[in-house]
Design a protein around this motif. Structure first.
Motif, PDB file in Angstrom:
ATOM      1  N   GLY A   1       2.596   2.206  -3.218  1.00 51.67           N
ATOM      2  CA  GLY A   1       1.768   2.791  -4.267  1.00 51.67           C
ATOM      3  C   GLY A   1       1.117   4.104  -3.896  1.00 51.67           C
ATOM      4  O   GLY A   1       0.529   4.771  -4.747  1.00 51.67           O
ATOM      5  N   LEU A   2       1.239   4.510  -2.620  1.00 50.92           N
ATOM      6  CA  LEU A   2       0.504   5.684  -2.158  1.00 50.92           C
ATOM      7  C   LEU A   2       1.011   6.971  -2.781  1.00 50.92           C
ATOM      8  O   LEU A   2       0.244   7.890  -3.040  1.00 50.92           O
TER       9      LEU A   2
ATOM     10  N   ILE B   1      -8.334   4.253   3.539  1.00 48.31           N
ATOM     11  CA  ILE B   1      -7.674   3.950   2.269  1.00 48.31           C
ATOM     12  C   ILE B   1      -6.804   2.701   2.359  1.00 48.31           C
ATOM     13  O   ILE B   1      -6.253   2.259   1.353  1.00 48.31           O
ATOM     14  N   HIS B   2      -6.691   2.141   3.565  1.00 46.57           N
ATOM     15  CA  HIS B   2      -5.988   0.865   3.710  1.00 46.57           C
ATOM     16  C   HIS B   2      -6.433   0.195   4.999  1.00 46.57           C
ATOM     17  O   HIS B   2      -6.700   0.862   6.010  1.00 46.57           O
TER      18      HIS B   2
ATOM     19  N   ASP C   1     -10.426  14.397   1.622  1.00 44.69           N
ATOM     20  CA  ASP C   1     -10.130  13.908   0.283  1.00 44.69           C
ATOM     21  C   ASP C   1     -11.298  14.251  -0.630  1.00 44.69           C
ATOM     22  O   ASP C   1     -12.422  13.790  -0.411  1.00 44.69           O
TER      23      ASP C   1
ATOM     24  N   GLU D   1       1.808   7.527  -5.707  1.00 50.77           N
ATOM     25  CA  GLU D   1       1.253   7.719  -7.047  1.00 50.77           C
ATOM     26  C   GLU D   1      -0.241   8.023  -7.024  1.00 50.77           C
ATOM     27  O   GLU D   1      -0.842   8.275  -8.071  1.00 50.77           O
ATOM     28  N   ALA D   2      -0.852   7.996  -5.851  1.00 50.19           N
ATOM     29  CA  ALA D   2      -2.296   8.213  -5.744  1.00 50.19           C
ATOM     30  C   ALA D   2      -2.674   9.680  -5.833  1.00 50.19           C
ATOM     31  O   ALA D   2      -3.835  10.009  -6.083  1.00 50.19           O
ATOM     32  N   TYR D   3      -1.713  10.568  -5.628  1.00 46.73           N
ATOM     33  CA  TYR D   3      -1.971  12.010  -5.623  1.00 46.73           C
ATOM     34  C   TYR D   3      -0.937  12.703  -6.499  1.00 46.73           C
ATOM     35  O   TYR D   3       0.091  12.134  -6.856  1.00 46.73           O
TER      36      TYR D   3
ATOM     37  N   PHE E   1       0.831  -1.207   0.000  1.00 45.83           N
ATOM     38  CA  PHE E   1       0.000   0.000   0.000  1.00 45.83           C
ATOM     39  C   PHE E   1       0.863   1.254   0.000  1.00 45.83           C
ATOM     40  O   PHE E   1       0.667   2.165  -0.820  1.00 45.83           O
TER      41      PHE E   1
END
Length: 262
Positions: A29-30, A243-244, A261, A32-34, A26
């Motif tokens: 990859g976080l 989110i996780h 968010d 790249e989420a924003y 998690f």
């Protein structure tokens, strides 16, 4: 650039950077989420000071503030630049809100900051600033601290509270838990209560979670790892979005939340 959410992440054991786990995936990859932030402000459970203190050096060192882990972990560094100018601006923002904030040019990045950031932003090319918690102050004080930081979200700053949704190391060490042990009922009861009240936007109850939630003091015998959540909640406002959701070593819930968010 739209406002960033304020994040709360559970950073777990320092070895999360080495051991495969859902939480490690998690965090990897976080980033790249924003959108790419201009700077990152981390409120870590491992930086305790009597007044709000910001890392204000240009090249903060990597602090290996742990023991008993593989040698590889002690060779890891996170050479992200600091941001003295922005640190001074944040201190001014906090002073305007009534906090006696200052800077520490000698303070480096503790593992509550650099371990998850090394997964999120491995290039270490985004300026990072840390802000202390105060174990002598209340959850409400930390929530107000977060509220004072909220304008940073519109200035390209990603605010991250780094702690743990549950954190009882004595239970981890005495309970014979392995990295993949399922969480016991006293841990899941607290985590479920927190999720319900966070996603409902029940700020008043969340601030009293250690007192009122099922097994609150069992999951947080000390307050250090939940205080960053209150700062993130104040900075993000409104309801939270989980989110996780995972656990490690049985007693450590690795849940993460985004506040504000949109």
């Amino acid at each position: 650039m739209p406002p960033f959410p304020a994040l709360f992440i559970s950073h777990g054991a320092p070895s999360i950077g080495l051991d495969p786990s859902p939480a490690r995936d998690f965090l990897a990859g976080l980033g790249e989420a924003y959108e790419r932030p201009h700077a990152i402000l981390v409120i870590s459970a491992h930086y305790d000071a009597r007044r709000p203190t910001l890392t204000s050096g240009a090249r903060p060192e990597t602090i290996h503030d742990f023991g008993g882990f593989p040698d590889e972990l002690y060779r890891m560094t996170y050479p992200a630049p600091g941001d003295p100018v922005r640190a001074a601006e944040i201190a001014s923002l906090l002073r305007a809100a009534g906090f006696e904030a200052g800077g520490d040019p000698a303070r480096g990045f503790d593992h509550g900051a650099w371990v998850p950031l090394r997964l999120m932003y491995p290039e270490a090319d985004i300026p990072v600033i840390q802000l202390s918690i105060n174990m002598a102050e209340t959850p409400e004080w930390h929530f107000r601290l977060g509220e004072a930081l909220a304008p940073l979200r519109e200035r390209g700053v990603l605010i991250i509270g780094s702690g743990s949704l549950t954190h009882n190391l004595r239970a981890v060490f005495s309970g014979g838990f392995r990295i993949d042990s399922p969480p016991p009922a006293w841990v899941t009861a607290f985590a479920d209560w927190m999720d319900a009240h966070l996603e409902a936007g029940d700020t008043e109850s969340v601030l009293k979670a250690v007192e009122q939630a099922p097994h609150g003091s069992d999951n947080h015998p000390t307050m250090d790892h939940i205080l960053p959540l209150f700062v993130a909640m104040g900075a993000g406002g409104g309801t939270a979005r989980r989110i996780h959701h995972s656990s490690t070593y049985g007693a450590l819930m690795m849940d993460a939340y985004a506040f504000g968010d949109i």
